[in-house]
Design a protein around this motif. Sequence first.
Motif, PDB file in Angstrom:
ATOM      1  N   TYR A  75       0.802  -1.228   0.000  1.00 15.84           N
ATOM      2  CA  TYR A  75       0.000   0.000   0.000  1.00 15.84           C
ATOM      3  C   TYR A  75       0.840   1.286   0.000  1.00 15.84           C
ATOM      4  O   TYR A  75       0.290   2.381   0.070  1.00 15.84           O
ATOM      5  N   GLU A  76       2.166   1.138  -0.084  1.00 16.93           N
ATOM      6  CA  GLU A  76       2.990   2.348  -0.051  1.00 16.93           C
ATOM      7  C   GLU A  76       2.697   3.217  -1.277  1.00 16.93           C
ATOM      8  O   GLU A  76       2.505   2.697  -2.379  1.00 16.93           O
ATOM      9  N   THR A  77       2.715   4.501  -1.064  1.00 17.66           N
ATOM     10  CA  THR A  77       2.595   5.413  -2.211  1.00 17.66           C
ATOM     11  C   THR A  77       3.988   5.574  -2.830  1.00 17.66           C
ATOM     12  O   THR A  77       5.008   5.217  -2.203  1.00 17.66           O
ATOM     13  N   GLY A  78       4.017   6.129  -4.025  1.00 15.99           N
ATOM     14  CA  GLY A  78       5.298   6.382  -4.689  1.00 15.99           C
ATOM     15  C   GLY A  78       6.199   7.244  -3.813  1.00 15.99           C
ATOM     16  O   GLY A  78       7.399   7.004  -3.699  1.00 15.99           O
ATOM     17  N   GLU A  79       5.616   8.244  -3.180  1.00 15.65           N
ATOM     18  CA  GLU A  79       6.395   9.149  -2.320  1.00 15.65           C
ATOM     19  C   GLU A  79       6.998   8.411  -1.135  1.00 15.65           C
ATOM     20  O   GLU A  79       8.155   8.609  -0.782  1.00 15.65           O
ATOM     21  N   GLU A  80       6.179   7.564  -0.536  1.00 13.27           N
ATOM     22  CA  GLU A  80       6.679   6.800   0.617  1.00 13.27           C
ATOM     23  C   GLU A  80       7.851   5.902   0.217  1.00 13.27           C
ATOM     24  O   GLU A  80       8.837   5.784   0.932  1.00 13.27           O
ATOM     25  N   LEU A  81       7.722   5.301  -0.947  1.00 14.55           N
ATOM     26  CA  LEU A  81       8.804   4.424  -1.418  1.00 14.55           C
ATOM     27  C   LEU A  81      10.071   5.227  -1.706  1.00 14.55           C
ATOM     28  O   LEU A  81      11.183   4.799  -1.397  1.00 14.55           O
ATOM     29  N   ASP A  82       9.870   6.403  -2.271  1.00 11.41           N
ATOM     30  CA  ASP A  82      11.010   7.297  -2.549  1.00 11.41           C
ATOM     31  C   ASP A  82      11.742   7.633  -1.260  1.00 11.41           C
ATOM     32  O   ASP A  82      12.979   7.588  -1.186  1.00 11.41           O
ATOM     33  N   ARG A  83      10.949   7.994  -0.231  1.00 14.58           N
ATOM     34  CA  ARG A  83      11.520   8.372   1.061  1.00 14.58           C
ATOM     35  C   ARG A  83      12.326   7.203   1.643  1.00 14.58           C
ATOM     36  O   ARG A  83      13.425   7.365   2.140  1.00 14.58           O
ATOM     37  N   GLN A  84      11.721   6.026   1.492  1.00 13.38           N
ATOM     38  CA  GLN A  84      12.373   4.818   2.012  1.00 13.38           C
ATOM     39  C   GLN A  84      13.732   4.596   1.330  1.00 13.38           C
ATOM     40  O   GLN A  84      14.734   4.324   1.978  1.00 13.38           O
ATOM     41  N   ARG A  85      13.736   4.782   0.008  1.00 11.35           N
ATOM     42  CA  ARG A  85      14.976   4.562  -0.741  1.00 11.35           C
ATOM     43  C   ARG A  85      16.040   5.586  -0.356  1.00 11.35           C
ATOM     44  O   ARG A  85      17.215   5.260  -0.219  1.00 11.35           O
ATOM     45  N   LYS A  86      15.598   6.836  -0.156  1.00 12.59           N
ATOM     46  CA  LYS A  86      16.546   7.890   0.237  1.00 12.59           C
ATOM     47  C   LYS A  86      17.182   7.543   1.572  1.00 12.59           C
ATOM     48  O   LYS A  86      18.401   7.661   1.754  1.00 12.59           O
ATOM     49  N   LEU A  87      16.338   7.103   2.490  1.00 11.24           N
ATOM     50  CA  LEU A  87      16.828   6.732   3.818  1.00 11.24           C
ATOM     51  C   LEU A  87      17.845   5.600   3.716  1.00 11.24           C
ATOM     52  O   LEU A  87      18.915   5.642   4.333  1.00 11.24           O
ATOM     53  N   GLN A  88      17.520   4.608   2.891  1.00 10.52           N
ATOM     54  CA  GLN A  88      18.437   3.471   2.713  1.00 10.52           C
ATOM     55  C   GLN A  88      19.778   3.951   2.167  1.00 10.52           C
ATOM     56  O   GLN A  88      20.826   3.490   2.578  1.00 10.52           O
ATOM     57  N   ARG A  89      19.709   4.898   1.242  1.00 10.13           N
ATOM     58  CA  ARG A  89      20.938   5.410   0.644  1.00 10.13           C
ATOM     59  C   ARG A  89      21.792   6.077   1.717  1.00 10.13           C
ATOM     60  O   ARG A  89      22.993   5.834   1.814  1.00 10.13           O
ATOM     61  N   VAL A  90      21.134   6.905   2.527  1.00 13.06           N
ATOM     62  CA  VAL A  90      21.853   7.597   3.606  1.00 13.06           C
ATOM     63  C   VAL A  90      22.496   6.584   4.558  1.00 13.06           C
ATOM     64  O   VAL A  90      23.619   6.755   5.020  1.00 13.06           O
ATOM     65  N   GLN A  91      21.777   5.508   4.797  1.00 15.51           N
ATOM     66  CA  GLN A  91      22.296   4.478   5.719  1.00 15.51           C
ATOM     67  C   GLN A  91      23.304   3.551   5.042  1.00 15.51           C
ATOM     68  O   GLN A  91      23.797   2.601   5.650  1.00 15.51           O
ATOM     69  N   GLY A  92      23.552   3.813   3.751  1.00 13.20           N
ATOM     70  CA  GLY A  92      24.510   2.987   3.016  1.00 13.20           C
ATOM     71  C   GLY A  92      23.977   1.600   2.688  1.00 13.20           C
ATOM     72  O   GLY A  92      24.738   0.669   2.425  1.00 13.20           O
ATOM     73  N   LYS A  93      22.637   1.489   2.683  1.00 16.72           N
ATOM     74  CA  LYS A  93      22.052   0.189   2.347  1.00 16.72           C
ATOM     75  C   LYS A  93      21.576   0.187   0.888  1.00 16.72           C
ATOM     76  O   LYS A  93      21.249   1.243   0.353  1.00 16.72           O
ATOM     77  N   PRO A  94      21.528  -1.006   0.280  1.00 16.72           N
ATOM     78  CA  PRO A  94      21.009  -1.040  -1.097  1.00 16.72           C
ATOM     79  C   PRO A  94      19.513  -0.700  -1.111  1.00 16.72           C
ATOM     80  O   PRO A  94      18.800  -1.020  -0.160  1.00 16.72           O
ATOM     81  N   PRO A  95      19.038  -0.044  -2.166  1.00 14.77           N
ATOM     82  CA  PRO A  95      17.638   0.407  -2.214  1.00 14.77           C
ATOM     83  C   PRO A  95      16.684  -0.737  -2.561  1.00 14.77           C
ATOM     84  O   PRO A  95      15.994  -0.723  -3.566  1.00 14.77           O
ATOM     85  N   VAL A  96      16.645  -1.730  -1.692  1.00 17.83           N
ATOM     86  CA  VAL A  96      15.797  -2.904  -1.923  1.00 17.83           C
ATOM     87  C   VAL A  96      14.525  -2.759  -1.079  1.00 17.83           C
ATOM     88  O   VAL A  96      14.596  -2.362   0.091  1.00 17.83           O
ATOM     89  N   TYR A  97      13.385  -3.087  -1.668  1.00 16.24           N
ATOM     90  CA  TYR A  97      12.105  -2.958  -0.960  1.00 16.24           C
ATOM     91  C   TYR A  97      12.140  -3.776   0.346  1.00 16.24           C
ATOM     92  O   TYR A  97      12.516  -4.950   0.355  1.00 16.24           O
TER      93      TYR A  97
END
Length: 446
Positions: free
Chosen positions: A98-120
């Motif tokens: 049920y995530e929106t596109g924006e929510e997924l974007d935010r999640q990916r940004k956070l993962q990037r900051v944490q040095g994690k791969p942008p995997v769902y």
Amino acid sequence: MTVICRFAPSPTGRLHVGNVRTALMNWLFVRERGGKFILRIDDTDLERSTNEYEDGIKEDLGWLGLNWDATFNQSHKFPAYEAAAKKLREDGRLYPCYETGEELDRQRKLQRVQGKPPVYNRAALDLTEEQIKAYEAEGRKPHWRFKLSGKTVHWTDMVRGEQSVDTSSLSDPVLIRGDGSFLYTLPSVVDDIDEGITHVIRGEDHVTNSGAQIEVFEALSDHLPIFAHTPLLVWKDGSPLSKRLGSLSMGELKEQGFEPLAICSLLAKIGTSDAIEVRASMEALKDEFSFDKIGRSPARFSDEELLLLNGKLLHETPYAAVKEHLESLNVGGGEAFWNLIRMNVSKVSDAAGWSTVLYSPMPGRIEDEDRAFCIAAANCLPDKVTDETWGEWTAKLKAEQGRKGKSLFMPLRRALTGRDRGPEMGQLLVLLGADKAKARLKGETA
Ligand code: GLU
């Protein structure tokens, strides 16, 4: 085993050299094995797909000689995709998110900051009934993801050899969008199973995708095609083709006067261990095709090479094959004319220039120092020219005027054709006729 392959364009644009190369590889492989070639129109994206593009794709393939044995549209097969989705849901391999596109974007940004791969992060798998109800009450519609196994998928690729994709490094692919429409991944697998596709031949941009799709194949049936991922096509300097694709569309290349066989020859040979040469038929290209010859580095596409091959093809092309094209260009002269000039054209349209030289009034082009020589040449040219005239005439001029080599031949070529280079002069003189030749040698317009 009967080989069955498919070429699966999306009708969202005209075909260009990149996707034509994929079509060609499929076609060559199938025809070489006496198999079946299916044209699948990937039009699940109803908004971007158009009938015009579909017609254009079919027209382009027909023009290129890439005939197909069967064709169908994915947009006619939604019930089959629904049935496959149902099975996956029942087996717990397709889950709502049920995530929106924006929510997924935010999640990916956070993962990037944490040095994690942008995997769902598969948060949707942990949703409670209440949370789901709350989302639905908000009016959110779920999109559906395929649950990858997290294992490593292996296959033997016909071009790349042993391949593996670690599915734990991938996001679970979305198979169905929030609006209920299918993305490419599931319909493609369903159709490849239904049609019994034996070999999936496509560009290497699909390698990772194949890792995920192999798991979808395995979740739906026992059928798994063999894969061949061909290296990408790039521009001659190694840069991506993406920005030039408009000018490299079949519509454009046809407009520019390129011959289908020159295009197919180039696309069949670049990136392989074969020499880049033109072939006079698709049969010949087919006989020489083998995946063993395809290298791993990108194939470089050169417009200059295409022009060269186009010329080489025309040098061998009989009049009957270009007659209509010449007539459409209003180029007269017939077979003798074509046989004379074909060694001097890169495109059929170049014939128009030679037609002007031979059949339109033109002043002789004569340098001052050659004026007397050309008048002497006009005076000793017989009134009737035959196949032998050029040899006899120039021998006589050589003896009488004391000229030889370039200083003998070049002034004659320039006076008669206005150009420094061109067809064989003996035949040209025959077609030009004595009267025109004499007049041009005297500097007159004829
Ligand atoms: N429609 C897909 C594409 O154009 C087809 C890919 C495939 O061959 O599976 O990328």
